[in-house]
Design a protein around this motif. Structure first.
Motif, PDB file in Angstrom:
ATOM      1  N   VAL A   1      50.017  90.476 -17.554  1.00  0.00           N
ATOM      2  CA  VAL A   1      50.365  89.290 -16.755  1.00  0.00           C
ATOM      3  C   VAL A   1      51.423  88.456 -17.443  1.00  0.00           C
ATOM      4  CG1 VAL A   1      49.457  87.090 -15.923  1.00  0.00           C
ATOM      5  CG2 VAL A   1      48.176  89.183 -15.517  1.00  0.00           C
ATOM      6  N   PHE A   2      51.189  88.118 -18.712  1.00  0.00           N
ATOM      7  CA  PHE A   2      52.149  87.265 -19.409  1.00  0.00           C
ATOM      8  C   PHE A   2      53.463  88.004 -19.667  1.00  0.00           C
ATOM      9  CE2 PHE A   2      48.250  84.954 -20.400  1.00  0.00           C
ATOM     10  CZ  PHE A   2      48.664  83.649 -20.166  1.00  0.00           C
ATOM     11  N   GLY A   3      53.385  89.286 -20.003  1.00  0.00           N
ATOM     12  CA  GLY A   3      54.630  90.043 -20.174  1.00  0.00           C
ATOM     13  C   GLY A   3      55.408  90.144 -18.882  1.00  0.00           C
ATOM     14  N   GLY A   4      54.687  90.347 -17.754  1.00  0.00           N
ATOM     15  CA  GLY A   4      55.362  90.415 -16.466  1.00  0.00           C
ATOM     16  C   GLY A   4      55.982  89.100 -16.057  1.00  0.00           C
ATOM     17  N   LEU A   5      55.280  87.986 -16.370  1.00  0.00           N
ATOM     18  CA  LEU A   5      55.840  86.679 -16.037  1.00  0.00           C
ATOM     19  C   LEU A   5      57.126  86.417 -16.801  1.00  0.00           C
ATOM     20  CD1 LEU A   5      52.623  84.447 -15.897  1.00  0.00           C
ATOM     21  CD2 LEU A   5      54.025  85.257 -13.982  1.00  0.00           C
ATOM     22  N   ILE A   6      57.165  86.857 -18.037  1.00  0.00           N
ATOM     23  CA  ILE A   6      58.398  86.678 -18.813  1.00  0.00           C
ATOM     24  C   ILE A   6      59.526  87.501 -18.208  1.00  0.00           C
ATOM     25  CG2 ILE A   6      59.457  87.082 -21.065  1.00  0.00           C
ATOM     26  CD1 ILE A   6      56.762  86.446 -22.331  1.00  0.00           C
ATOM     27  N   LEU A   7      59.230  88.734 -17.809  1.00  0.00           N
ATOM     28  CA  LEU A   7      60.261  89.558 -17.168  1.00  0.00           C
ATOM     29  C   LEU A   7      60.734  88.953 -15.860  1.00  0.00           C
ATOM     30  CD1 LEU A   7      58.842  93.175 -17.758  1.00  0.00           C
ATOM     31  CD2 LEU A   7      60.749  92.054 -18.931  1.00  0.00           C
ATOM     32  N   VAL A   8      59.784  88.440 -15.064  1.00  0.00           N
ATOM     33  CA  VAL A   8      60.175  87.806 -13.801  1.00  0.00           C
ATOM     34  C   VAL A   8      61.040  86.582 -14.055  1.00  0.00           C
ATOM     35  CG1 VAL A   8      59.276  86.591 -11.781  1.00  0.00           C
ATOM     36  CG2 VAL A   8      58.181  88.686 -12.555  1.00  0.00           C
ATOM     37  N   LEU A   9      60.711  85.808 -15.090  1.00  0.00           N
ATOM     38  CA  LEU A   9      61.495  84.613 -15.411  1.00  0.00           C
ATOM     39  C   LEU A   9      62.921  84.974 -15.793  1.00  0.00           C
ATOM     40  CD1 LEU A   9      61.574  81.554 -15.869  1.00  0.00           C
ATOM     41  CD2 LEU A   9      60.785  81.956 -18.206  1.00  0.00           C
TER      42      LEU A   9
ATOM     43  N   VAL B   1      61.807  92.066  -6.959  1.00  0.00           N
ATOM     44  CA  VAL B   1      61.669  93.500  -7.222  1.00  0.00           C
ATOM     45  C   VAL B   1      60.748  93.751  -8.405  1.00  0.00           C
ATOM     46  CG1 VAL B   1      62.929  95.547  -7.978  1.00  0.00           C
ATOM     47  CG2 VAL B   1      63.883  94.102  -6.185  1.00  0.00           C
ATOM     48  N   ILE B   2      60.762  92.887  -9.394  1.00  0.00           N
ATOM     49  CA  ILE B   2      59.894  93.057 -10.560  1.00  0.00           C
ATOM     50  C   ILE B   2      58.496  92.515 -10.287  1.00  0.00           C
ATOM     51  CG2 ILE B   2      59.550  92.369 -12.964  1.00  0.00           C
ATOM     52  CD1 ILE B   2      62.534  92.411 -13.340  1.00  0.00           C
ATOM     53  N   ALA B   3      58.403  91.418  -9.527  1.00  0.00           N
ATOM     54  CA  ALA B   3      57.118  90.772  -9.309  1.00  0.00           C
ATOM     55  C   ALA B   3      56.183  91.603  -8.437  1.00  0.00           C
ATOM     56  CB  ALA B   3      57.315  89.391  -8.691  1.00  0.00           C
TER      57      ALA B   3
ATOM     58  N   SER C   1      64.778  86.148 -12.724  1.00  0.00           N
ATOM     59  CA  SER C   1      65.176  85.072 -11.806  1.00  0.00           C
ATOM     60  C   SER C   1      66.471  84.406 -12.225  1.00  0.00           C
ATOM     61  CB  SER C   1      64.047  84.037 -11.722  1.00  0.00           C
ATOM     62  OG  SER C   1      63.847  83.427 -12.997  1.00  0.00           O
ATOM     63  N   LEU C   2      66.811  84.507 -13.522  1.00  0.00           N
ATOM     64  CA  LEU C   2      68.092  83.964 -13.974  1.00  0.00           C
ATOM     65  C   LEU C   2      69.260  84.772 -13.431  1.00  0.00           C
ATOM     66  CD1 LEU C   2      67.197  83.183 -17.710  1.00  0.00           C
ATOM     67  CD2 LEU C   2      67.191  81.603 -15.758  1.00  0.00           C
ATOM     68  N   ILE C   3      68.974  86.024 -13.125  1.00  0.00           N
ATOM     69  CA  ILE C   3      70.029  86.879 -12.559  1.00  0.00           C
ATOM     70  C   ILE C   3      70.129  86.652 -11.063  1.00  0.00           C
ATOM     71  CG2 ILE C   3      70.800  89.254 -12.249  1.00  0.00           C
ATOM     72  CD1 ILE C   3      69.256  89.960 -14.802  1.00  0.00           C
ATOM     73  N   SER C   4      68.986  86.851 -10.344  1.00  0.00           N
ATOM     74  CA  SER C   4      68.977  86.631  -8.894  1.00  0.00           C
ATOM     75  C   SER C   4      67.533  86.591  -8.427  1.00  0.00           C
ATOM     76  CB  SER C   4      69.741  87.738  -8.159  1.00  0.00           C
ATOM     77  OG  SER C   4      69.087  88.985  -8.308  1.00  0.00           O
ATOM     78  N   LEU C   5      67.310  86.010  -7.273  1.00  0.00           N
ATOM     79  CA  LEU C   5      65.973  85.949  -6.713  1.00  0.00           C
ATOM     80  C   LEU C   5      65.488  87.321  -6.289  1.00  0.00           C
ATOM     81  CD1 LEU C   5      63.597  84.219  -5.792  1.00  0.00           C
ATOM     82  CD2 LEU C   5      64.776  83.897  -3.599  1.00  0.00           C
TER      83      LEU C   5
ATOM     84  N   LEU D   1      54.554  94.416 -10.275  1.00  0.00           N
ATOM     85  CA  LEU D   1      53.671  93.832 -11.281  1.00  0.00           C
ATOM     86  C   LEU D   1      52.329  93.432 -10.663  1.00  0.00           C
ATOM     87  CD1 LEU D   1      53.201  92.665 -14.135  1.00  0.00           C
ATOM     88  CD2 LEU D   1      54.215  90.529 -13.312  1.00  0.00           C
ATOM     89  N   VAL D   2      52.372  92.800  -9.506  1.00  0.00           N
ATOM     90  CA  VAL D   2      51.133  92.399  -8.840  1.00  0.00           C
ATOM     91  C   VAL D   2      50.311  93.622  -8.440  1.00  0.00           C
ATOM     92  CG1 VAL D   2      50.185  91.249  -6.811  1.00  0.00           C
ATOM     93  CG2 VAL D   2      52.103  90.223  -8.038  1.00  0.00           C
ATOM     94  N   VAL D   3      51.009  94.656  -7.945  1.00  0.00           N
ATOM     95  CA  VAL D   3      50.302  95.871  -7.537  1.00  0.00           C
ATOM     96  C   VAL D   3      49.641  96.551  -8.733  1.00  0.00           C
ATOM     97  CG1 VAL D   3      50.588  98.157  -6.523  1.00  0.00           C
ATOM     98  CG2 VAL D   3      51.776  96.203  -5.531  1.00  0.00           C
ATOM     99  N   ALA D   4      50.299  96.524  -9.889  1.00  0.00           N
ATOM    100  CA  ALA D   4      49.778  97.212 -11.066  1.00  0.00           C
ATOM    101  C   ALA D   4      48.696  96.415 -11.773  1.00  0.00           C
ATOM    102  CB  ALA D   4      50.917  97.520 -12.040  1.00  0.00           C
ATOM    103  N   VAL D   5      48.854  95.096 -11.871  1.00  0.00           N
ATOM    104  CA  VAL D   5      47.928  94.273 -12.646  1.00  0.00           C
ATOM    105  C   VAL D   5      46.787  93.752 -11.784  1.00  0.00           C
ATOM    106  CG1 VAL D   5      47.731  92.216 -14.102  1.00  0.00           C
ATOM    107  CG2 VAL D   5      49.768  93.644 -14.222  1.00  0.00           C
ATOM    108  N   GLY D   6      47.002  93.609 -10.487  1.00  0.00           N
ATOM    109  CA  GLY D   6      45.965  93.065  -9.604  1.00  0.00           C
ATOM    110  C   GLY D   6      44.644  93.802  -9.671  1.00  0.00           C
ATOM    111  N   PRO D   7      44.618  95.141  -9.646  1.00  0.00           N
ATOM    112  CA  PRO D   7      43.328  95.850  -9.711  1.00  0.00           C
ATOM    113  C   PRO D   7      42.532  95.584 -10.978  1.00  0.00           C
ATOM    114  CG  PRO D   7      45.042  97.311  -8.886  1.00  0.00           C
ATOM    115  CD  PRO D   7      45.729  96.060  -9.345  1.00  0.00           C
TER     116      PRO D   7
END
Length: 497
Positions: free
Chosen positions: A33-41, A53-55, A44-48, A58-64
């Protein structure tokens, strides 16, 4: 005249191991979760669009990982169990055939599954008694099996029971200082008595010139008594491993184990274990043989009574055929079903908490209750105790209301555990496996009801070992199979998941 209230001694203060991580995610999920949030952050500096695409993956993989069943398994654990079962069934690994007509080399009846690569050694202890040692070659582990006849709890003072419990706890804590010990198990097996031993003891002692009335009475006793009697056997297994993959001569290992037996047996006697002695290689093979084929129990007892031994070898102690299904394990003349512990009794319990579960059940061919222990070394124990103490204090200061009351109780339990550990008490992880064997698949439903009724008075929660019945059956045998030693995933990572 004044009377004082009789206080019944209670026990408890066991705690479920706390898993590292955020909530139900566990350590791996929290890192994800925390590693994914850092990647998403950063994305987001590049584009929404890049962040989305990363988020989404991440939700599909970590949610279960956050979805847990009642017994603590996440979605990935459930999927792995089902996929593993389908894979075994597709490869026909759920079927087993041995003997001269099978495709297996040697034409012998070797035990299947996790026991297929186990070999038997035999040595002699300082009292010149034979003892068998099971060598688990794929893990380089060695198991010694002890048999004992525990003292019953009927008509015993509560003070004596408390002494037995204290001595048993001391015996378990001393196992943490046993060099190379990987685990211990206590198996209590019950079954209806076929009457072979009684007939052998009584009929062979009737004098030829005995009065007809006396002879008739003794024959009637032999004929009717077994229908209401039962047999109970208690076994303790100790499994050792060689540190660092060291190679030692087998004779040296047998000598090392023989020197340890006296101290272990003495501790069992003090803990209420009664007459305790190591089991020979022949006796271990007989126990496994009867477990796989309950119909031969009377024959095995009869041969032992008449000839002093069966001459059975480990390589011939397995079933002729076995088949594993989703909810049962079919083997020779029996069908078995196993249950696994999911939650120990909450709060305090009395010394008789497991009495109903351990007592013989007339509707079952055989029943085994296996308690699995994993002693922790003092350094690991201190680390776990302090971690639980900090976690409970944090929960107590960050919650309110009803939850805070429960958290305060957790703090008291953690403080007591820390004080006991600091004074020299040991820390042991434990679990339990219950296996019942009936004559046919049609009786499995009745066995479920029987076990459910037996568990009602114990206040413990168990779930059926569906899709792993064969493995659970093997773990309940007195052969030293430790579940945490049979997985490719390290135990520390299992706790994190």
């Amino acid at each position: 005249m004044s009377t004082e209230a009789i206080k019944t001694r209670t026990y408890g203060n066991w705690r479920r191991p706390r898993k590292a991580g955020l909530g139900s995610f566990g350590l791996v999920g929290t890192v994800g979760v925390f590693g994914g949030l850092i990647l998403v952050l950063f994305a987001s500096l590049i584009s929404l669009q890049a962040a989305v695409v990363i988020a989404v993956p991440l939700v599909v993989a970590v949610g279960p990982l956050a979805i847990r069943t009642q017994d603590g398994r996440n979605v990935y654990n459930v999927m792995a169990l089902r996929v593993g079962w389908l894979r075994r069934k597709t490869n026909r690994q759920h079927l087993y055939v041995s003997g001269p007509l099978s495709r297996r080399p040697g034409g012998r009846f070797r035990p299947p599954g996790m026991l297929s690569k186990v070999t038997m050694l035999e040595g002699r202890d300082p009292y010149d008694r034979r003892f068998g040692v099971l060598h688990h070659r794929y893990r380089n582990l060695y198991t010694v099996v002890l048999g004992c006849e525990p003292d019953g709890g009927s008509l015993v003072d509560s003070d004596q029971v408390d002494i037995w419990v204290a001595m048993w706890g001391d015996w378990l804590s001393r196992l943490a200082h046993e060099p190379g010990l990987r685990g211990c198990s206590l198996i209590v097996e019950t079954a209806p008595d076929p009457g072979t031993r009684l007939a052998t003891e009584v009929l062979t002692r009737i004098a030829p010139g005995a009065a007809p009335a006396a002879r008739a009475v003794m024959e009637e006793v032999v004929d009717r008594y077994p229908s209401a009697s039962s047999e109970m056997n208690t076994y303790i297994t100790l499994t050792y491993g060689l540190p660092g993959g060291n190679k030692r001569d087998k004779e040296e290992i047998l000598t090392d184990l023989a020197l340890r037996l006296h101290g272990l047996l003495t501790g069992l006697v003090g803990a209420g274990g009664g007459a305790a002695e190591p089991l020979s290689a022949e006796r271990i093979a007989e126990v496994v043989r009867v477990a796989y084929d309950p119909a031969v129990a009377a024959d095995v007892l009869d041969v032992r009574a008449q000839h002093g031994g069966t001459g059975l070898e480990w390589a011939d102690s397995g079933p002729a055929a076995s088949r594993e299904t989703v909810n049962a394990y079919h083997h020779d003349s029996g069908v078995s079903r196993s249950w696994l512990l999911t939650l120990a009794p909450r709060g305090t319990v009395r010394s008789s908490v497991l009495r109903n579960l351990l007592e013989p059940a007339p509707d079952l061919r055989r029943k085994r209750v296996a308690l699995l222990y994993r002693p922790l070394d003092p350094a690991t124990s201190a680390k776990i105790v302090e971690s639980d103490r900090r976690s409970s204090q944090f929960m107590a200061t960050s919650t309110r209301g009803m939850v805070r009351a429960r958290a305060a109780s957790e703090v008291a339990a953690a403080e007591q555990t820390a004080a006991e550990e600091a004074s020299g008490a040991g820390l042991v992880e434990f679990s339990m496996v219950v296996t019942v064997t009936v004559d046919s698949a049609a009786e499995v439903a009745d066995a479920n009801v029987t076990v459910r009724n037996l568990l009602g008075a114990t206040r413990i929660s168990m779930r059926a070992a569906d899709r792993m019945q064969a493995a659970a059956f093997t773990c309940s045998l007195p052969v030293g199979i430790l579940p945490w030693e049979q997985t490719m995933i390290p135990h520390e990572l299992q706790e994190a998941l």
